[in-house]
Design a protein around this motif. Structure first.
Motif, short mmCIF file in Angstrom:
data_model
loop_
_atom_site.label_atom_id
_atom_site.label_comp_id
_atom_site.label_asym_id
_atom_site.label_seq_id
_atom_site.Cartn_x
_atom_site.Cartn_y
_atom_site.Cartn_z
N ALA A 181 -8.02 -29.91 -4.08
CA ALA A 181 -7.32 -31.10 -3.59
C ALA A 181 -6.57 -30.80 -2.29
CB ALA A 181 -6.35 -31.61 -4.66
N ILE A 182 -5.90 -29.65 -2.25
CA ILE A 182 -5.16 -29.25 -1.04
C ILE A 182 -6.10 -29.14 0.15
CG2 ILE A 182 -3.90 -27.31 -0.01
CD1 ILE A 182 -2.61 -26.93 -2.82
N GLU A 183 -7.29 -28.61 -0.10
CA GLU A 183 -8.28 -28.49 0.98
C GLU A 183 -8.78 -29.86 1.42
OE1 GLU A 183 -12.54 -26.24 1.84
OE2 GLU A 183 -11.31 -25.65 0.13
N VAL A 184 -9.09 -30.73 0.48
CA VAL A 184 -9.59 -32.08 0.79
C VAL A 184 -8.55 -32.87 1.58
CG1 VAL A 184 -10.21 -34.30 -0.24
CG2 VAL A 184 -11.21 -32.20 -1.13
N LEU A 185 -7.29 -32.72 1.23
CA LEU A 185 -6.21 -33.47 1.87
C LEU A 185 -5.66 -32.78 3.11
CD1 LEU A 185 -4.28 -34.57 -1.35
CD2 LEU A 185 -5.88 -35.93 0.00
N GLU A 186 -6.25 -31.64 3.47
CA GLU A 186 -5.87 -30.88 4.67
C GLU A 186 -4.39 -30.51 4.66
OE1 GLU A 186 -7.20 -33.52 7.80
OE2 GLU A 186 -9.26 -32.76 7.67
N LEU A 187 -3.95 -29.91 3.54
CA LEU A 187 -2.55 -29.54 3.36
C LEU A 187 -2.35 -28.02 3.28
CD1 LEU A 187 -1.54 -32.21 0.67
CD2 LEU A 187 -0.98 -32.24 3.11
N LYS A 188 -3.36 -27.25 3.64
CA LYS A 188 -3.29 -25.80 3.47
C LYS A 188 -2.20 -25.15 4.33
CE LYS A 188 -7.04 -23.40 2.75
NZ LYS A 188 -8.38 -22.77 2.86
N GLY A 189 -1.81 -25.80 5.42
CA GLY A 189 -0.80 -25.21 6.29
C GLY A 189 0.63 -25.43 5.84
N PHE A 190 0.83 -26.17 4.74
CA PHE A 190 2.17 -26.47 4.26
C PHE A 190 2.60 -25.50 3.16
CE2 PHE A 190 0.59 -30.32 6.15
CZ PHE A 190 1.71 -30.95 6.68
N GLU A 191 3.91 -25.35 3.01
CA GLU A 191 4.44 -24.49 1.95
C GLU A 191 4.09 -25.06 0.58
OE1 GLU A 191 8.68 -22.69 0.24
OE2 GLU A 191 8.68 -23.97 2.03
N GLN A 192 3.66 -24.17 -0.32
CA GLN A 192 3.31 -24.57 -1.68
C GLN A 192 4.25 -23.86 -2.66
OE1 GLN A 192 -0.90 -24.05 -2.51
NE2 GLN A 192 -1.41 -24.27 -0.33
N THR A 193 4.62 -24.56 -3.75
CA THR A 193 5.50 -23.94 -4.73
C THR A 193 5.29 -24.56 -6.11
OG1 THR A 193 7.81 -23.51 -5.33
CG2 THR A 193 7.37 -25.55 -4.15
N PRO A 194 5.42 -23.77 -7.18
CA PRO A 194 5.39 -24.30 -8.53
C PRO A 194 6.78 -24.66 -9.06
CG PRO A 194 5.35 -21.93 -8.64
CD PRO A 194 5.40 -22.29 -7.17
N GLU A 195 7.80 -24.59 -8.21
CA GLU A 195 9.18 -24.80 -8.64
C GLU A 195 9.41 -26.21 -9.18
OE1 GLU A 195 11.92 -22.24 -5.61
OE2 GLU A 195 10.58 -23.71 -4.71
N THR A 196 10.36 -26.32 -10.09
CA THR A 196 10.88 -27.63 -10.48
C THR A 196 11.76 -28.15 -9.34
OG1 THR A 196 12.87 -26.74 -11.49
CG2 THR A 196 10.91 -26.94 -12.90
N ILE A 197 12.11 -29.42 -9.38
CA ILE A 197 12.99 -29.97 -8.36
C ILE A 197 14.35 -29.27 -8.40
CG2 ILE A 197 13.58 -31.89 -9.89
CD1 ILE A 197 13.57 -31.94 -6.02
N SER A 198 14.84 -28.91 -9.59
CA SER A 198 16.12 -28.19 -9.70
C SER A 198 16.04 -26.82 -9.02
CB SER A 198 16.52 -28.02 -11.16
OG SER A 198 16.74 -29.26 -11.78
N GLU A 199 14.96 -26.13 -9.25
CA GLU A 199 14.78 -24.80 -8.64
C GLU A 199 14.63 -24.92 -7.12
OE1 GLU A 199 12.52 -22.63 -12.42
OE2 GLU A 199 11.36 -23.70 -10.88
N LEU A 200 13.96 -25.96 -6.68
CA LEU A 200 13.80 -26.18 -5.25
C LEU A 200 15.16 -26.44 -4.57
CD1 LEU A 200 11.80 -26.55 -2.87
CD2 LEU A 200 11.70 -28.98 -3.48
N LEU A 201 15.98 -27.24 -5.21
CA LEU A 201 17.32 -27.50 -4.67
C LEU A 201 18.14 -26.22 -4.60
CD1 LEU A 201 18.32 -30.85 -6.43
CD2 LEU A 201 17.51 -30.55 -4.10
#
Length: 215
Positions: A181-201
């Motif tokens: 999906a990331i490849e199809v949507l051309e998002l490979k150059g963006f940061e990826q994370t499995p974090e929850t929103i709390s962990e991201l904050l």
């Protein structure tokens, strides 16, 4: 139901929506836009915090759709849920991080407001009262704007929170499908994370907490 998901950070919401809808219009993806609007989120736990301690989640969410200013593009299906206020009750059992993606076993009940028998003023308030009767309490409330697309083999949940850069959470049945999906949507150059929103904050937006995310 097994839920495997990964966040892609710092996206441009308008550009990504256009990309998804154009892929649907061209027939390269079977796209269904299932929701666009405000989401009000409530987390519940016991006094001893035992749900959070397991990294599980008990959540009541209220989905309030916004009026659609423009018709969908050709081949983009609009789901009936997009025009209805509805509430969902979810318990998510944490399954760890695998292949850069977060895994949950999710048990979910969705209730359209038009069908609900309510004790409180809304379905969400009624569920809150119900959970409090069981000895739980609301520990967090926050809000976000969400645009949700079902793209066949994966789903895109585009989230906009106050004070936080927008991101998309891609959900699929495997990390391989998320990679695709990331490849199809051309998002490979963006940061990826499995974090929850709390962990991201905690990592990127400290001292903000979920309770600060209210429009």
């Amino acid at each position: 139901m097994l839920e495997i998901e990964r966040k892609i950070l710092g996206i441009n919401v308008r550009d990504l929506c256009k990309k998804i809808e154009n892929l649907g219009a061209s027939g390269k993806l079977k796209v269904k836009k299932t929701f666009e609007g405000l989401v009000r989120i409530n987390y519940f736990d016991f006094d001893n915090g035992r749900i959070r301690a397991k990294k599980d989640l008990l959540r009541v969410r209220e989905f309030v759709p916004m009026p659609q200013a423009l018709p969908p593009l050709k081949n983009t299906i609009v789901d009936a849920h997009q025009t209805l206020t509805y509430t969902e009750l979810v318990y998510k059992t944490y399954g760890g991080i695998k292949d850069g993606s977060k895994v949950f076993d999710e048990c979910e009940i969705g209730i359209p407001q038009s069908l609900a028998k309510m004790t409180g003023d809304t379905t969400a308030e009624t569920l809150k009262l119900f959970l409090e009767k069981l000895g739980l309490k609301r520990v967090v409330y926050y809000e976000k704007k969400r645009t949700h697309y079902d793209c066949g083999s994966f789903k895109c949940e585009i989230d906009e929170h106050p004070k936080v850069e927008p991101f998309v959470e891609i959900e699929a049945q495997s990390a391989v499908e998320i990679d695709h999906a990331i490849e199809v949507l051309e998002l490979k150059g963006f940061e990826q994370t499995p974090e929850t929103i709390s962990e991201l904050l905690e990592r990127k937006y400290k001292p903000l907490t979920l309770s600060d995310l209210i429009f």
